[in-house]
Design a protein around this motif. Structure first.
Motif, short mmCIF file in Angstrom:
data_model
loop_
_atom_site.label_atom_id
_atom_site.label_comp_id
_atom_site.label_asym_id
_atom_site.label_seq_id
_atom_site.Cartn_x
_atom_site.Cartn_y
_atom_site.Cartn_z
N ALA A 125 -28.39 27.32 26.47
CA ALA A 125 -29.02 28.56 26.94
C ALA A 125 -28.02 29.70 27.04
O ALA A 125 -28.34 30.86 26.75
N LEU A 126 -26.79 29.40 27.45
CA LEU A 126 -25.76 30.44 27.59
C LEU A 126 -25.27 30.94 26.24
O LEU A 126 -24.98 32.12 26.07
N ARG A 127 -25.18 30.04 25.26
CA ARG A 127 -24.72 30.45 23.93
C ARG A 127 -25.82 31.17 23.15
O ARG A 127 -25.53 31.98 22.27
N GLY A 128 -27.07 30.85 23.40
CA GLY A 128 -28.15 31.42 22.61
C GLY A 128 -28.01 31.02 21.16
O GLY A 128 -27.73 29.86 20.85
N ASN A 129 -28.16 31.98 20.28
CA ASN A 129 -28.05 31.67 18.85
C ASN A 129 -26.66 31.96 18.29
O ASN A 129 -26.48 32.03 17.07
N ALA A 130 -25.67 32.13 19.17
CA ALA A 130 -24.30 32.40 18.70
C ALA A 130 -23.76 31.21 17.93
O ALA A 130 -23.90 30.07 18.37
N ARG A 131 -23.15 31.48 16.80
CA ARG A 131 -22.60 30.42 15.97
C ARG A 131 -21.10 30.57 15.74
O ARG A 131 -20.48 29.71 15.11
N ASP A 132 -20.51 31.67 16.23
CA ASP A 132 -19.09 31.88 15.99
C ASP A 132 -18.26 30.89 16.81
O ASP A 132 -18.67 30.42 17.87
N ARG A 133 -17.09 30.58 16.28
CA ARG A 133 -16.24 29.55 16.87
C ARG A 133 -15.78 29.89 18.29
O ARG A 133 -15.74 29.02 19.16
N SER A 134 -15.45 31.16 18.53
CA SER A 134 -14.92 31.53 19.85
C SER A 134 -15.96 31.39 20.94
O SER A 134 -15.66 30.91 22.05
N THR A 135 -17.21 31.79 20.67
CA THR A 135 -18.26 31.64 21.68
C THR A 135 -18.55 30.17 21.93
O THR A 135 -18.77 29.74 23.07
N ARG A 136 -18.52 29.37 20.88
CA ARG A 136 -18.78 27.94 21.05
C ARG A 136 -17.63 27.25 21.76
O ARG A 136 -17.81 26.19 22.37
N HIS A 137 -16.44 27.83 21.70
CA HIS A 137 -15.31 27.32 22.47
C HIS A 137 -15.40 27.79 23.92
O HIS A 137 -15.09 27.05 24.86
N LEU A 138 -15.84 29.03 24.11
CA LEU A 138 -16.00 29.58 25.45
C LEU A 138 -17.03 28.77 26.25
O LEU A 138 -16.82 28.46 27.43
N VAL A 139 -18.13 28.43 25.59
CA VAL A 139 -19.18 27.62 26.22
C VAL A 139 -19.33 26.36 25.37
O VAL A 139 -20.10 26.31 24.42
N SER A 140 -18.56 25.35 25.69
CA SER A 140 -18.49 24.16 24.85
C SER A 140 -19.70 23.26 25.04
O SER A 140 -20.43 23.36 26.03
N ASP A 141 -19.91 22.36 24.10
CA ASP A 141 -21.08 21.49 24.08
C ASP A 141 -20.70 20.09 24.57
O ASP A 141 -19.94 19.38 23.90
N PRO A 142 -21.21 19.67 25.73
CA PRO A 142 -20.88 18.32 26.23
C PRO A 142 -21.26 17.20 25.28
O PRO A 142 -20.68 16.12 25.32
N ARG A 143 -22.25 17.45 24.41
CA ARG A 143 -22.68 16.41 23.47
C ARG A 143 -21.60 16.11 22.43
O ARG A 143 -21.63 15.05 21.80
N ALA A 144 -20.65 17.03 22.25
CA ALA A 144 -19.64 16.88 21.19
C ALA A 144 -18.53 15.92 21.57
O ALA A 144 -17.72 15.55 20.72
N GLY A 145 -18.45 15.54 22.85
CA GLY A 145 -17.48 14.52 23.24
C GLY A 145 -16.26 15.00 23.99
O GLY A 145 -15.51 14.19 24.53
N SER A 146 -16.04 16.33 24.03
CA SER A 146 -14.89 16.81 24.77
C SER A 146 -15.19 16.79 26.27
O SER A 146 -16.35 16.64 26.69
N ALA A 147 -14.16 16.95 27.08
CA ALA A 147 -14.34 16.89 28.54
C ALA A 147 -15.08 18.11 29.08
O ALA A 147 -15.58 18.07 30.21
N CYS A 148 -15.12 19.22 28.30
CA CYS A 148 -15.81 20.44 28.74
C CYS A 148 -15.35 20.85 30.14
O CYS A 148 -16.16 21.15 31.03
N LYS A 149 -14.04 20.85 30.34
CA LYS A 149 -13.48 21.01 31.68
C LYS A 149 -14.00 22.25 32.40
O LYS A 149 -14.35 22.19 33.58
N ARG A 150 -14.09 23.38 31.70
CA ARG A 150 -14.43 24.63 32.40
C ARG A 150 -15.90 24.66 32.81
O ARG A 150 -16.24 25.11 33.90
N LEU A 151 -16.78 24.15 31.97
CA LEU A 151 -18.20 24.11 32.33
C LEU A 151 -18.45 23.10 33.44
O LEU A 151 -19.24 23.34 34.36
N VAL A 152 -17.76 21.98 33.39
CA VAL A 152 -17.87 20.96 34.44
C VAL A 152 -17.29 21.48 35.75
O VAL A 152 -17.82 21.22 36.84
N LEU A 153 -16.19 22.24 35.65
CA LEU A 153 -15.60 22.85 36.84
C LEU A 153 -16.58 23.82 37.50
O LEU A 153 -16.75 23.83 38.72
N TYR A 154 -17.24 24.62 36.67
CA TYR A 154 -18.25 25.56 37.19
C TYR A 154 -19.34 24.81 37.93
O TYR A 154 -19.74 25.22 39.03
#
Length: 270
Positions: A125-154
């Motif tokens: 919902a936060l990314r919307g239809n953004a497909r650029d790499r920086s936005t997808r790094h800013l709001v990472s996808d937990p399904r991709a397997g990374s720890a998503c530290k910043r979103l989890v911290l929030y």
């Protein structure tokens, strides 16, 4: 209090309205990586650009107006346009649900209490239809397997009971949370035998949380702030030093201390 004010969560405590705390927390957590001093400076700049009523601004402004506000903003690989895309998504959630907490609670119910999937819905919902790499790094996808530290911290800031650090704003059980894993938490968790994994992945976060859940099933990530700041303050240095380890409150459960794996202290080296 002093430690909190040197942590990105300190920005959130400047505000009193839940909606403002949610938006400020989202910005602060999303930018909380890299050099701590630089991150705090740039969070401050972003919040100054958003003004004293950030939630109202995000809720009532379109993408163009937000771009003008954040024009010239830079933090590492992020530009103002990337923050704008995330804030446009946050504004939509605020208009649709009233608060980001209500939105997340809805995602959590839809996901049958699966924290990872709930967080993924929030990220979508936060990314919307953004497909650029920086936005997808800013709001990472937990399904991709990374720890998503910043979103989890929030999520930790918003969900855990108000204790002077976390705010307890969202109606989700703290027992469902997963610990935010950065380099400090990963290293200290390895030292404490909470994980043997070497990468900050979602699987690592779940493994550490499972061990902490044995200590407190209702609030397993309450240890995160204290453990992380042992690393940030270098009380637990990246290269173990005998003098510091000898004073550490965790030495009785530390694998490094029990193994005696130290580098010489500055005094000994001199």
């Amino acid at each position: 209090m002093a430690t909190r004010n040197h942590d990105p969560v300190g920005f959130v405590h400047r505000y009193t309205r839940q909606e403002d705390q949610e938006i400020v927390g989202l910005v602060a957590a999303s930018l909380a990586f890299g050099n701590v001093v630089a991150a705090r400076r740039n969070i401050e700049i972003a919040l100054e650009k958003l003004g004293p009523d950030p939630a109202a601004l995000v809720c009532t402004s379109g993408q163009r107006a937000l771009r003008l506000r954040l024009d010239g903003f830079v933090h590492r690989i992020y530009r103002g346009e990337h923050l704008v895309r995330m804030l446009v998504g946050a504004g939509t959630l605020l208009r649709d649900h009233g608060t980001l907490g209500a939105a997340f609670a809805s995602f959590h119910r839809r996901s049958s209490g699966d924290f990872r999937e709930s967080l993924a819905h929030l990220a979508d919902a936060l990314r919307g239809n953004a497909r650029d790499r920086s936005t997808r790094h800013l709001v990472s996808d937990p399904r991709a397997g990374s720890a998503c530290k910043r979103l989890v911290l929030y999520a930790r800031w918003m969900v855990r009971p108000a204790d002077g650090v976390d705010l307890g704003l969202w109606p989700v059980p703290p027992s469902d949370l997963v610990i935010p894993v950065d380099t400090h938490i990963l290293r200290i968790s390895r030292n404490l035998g909470l994980t043997s994994r070497r990468t900050a992945s979602w699987a690592t976060a779940e493994e550490i949380t499972a061990k902490l859940r044995k200590l407190d099933p209702e609030d397993p990530v309450k240890y995160d702030f204290a453990l992380c700041h042992l690393g940030v303050s270098r009380q637990c240095p990246s290269r173990p030093e005998h003098d510091k380890c000898a004073r550490c409150v965790l030495q009785e459960v530390c694998c490094v201390w029990s193994a005696g794996s130290f580098v010489p202290s500055a005094k000994e080296a001199g």
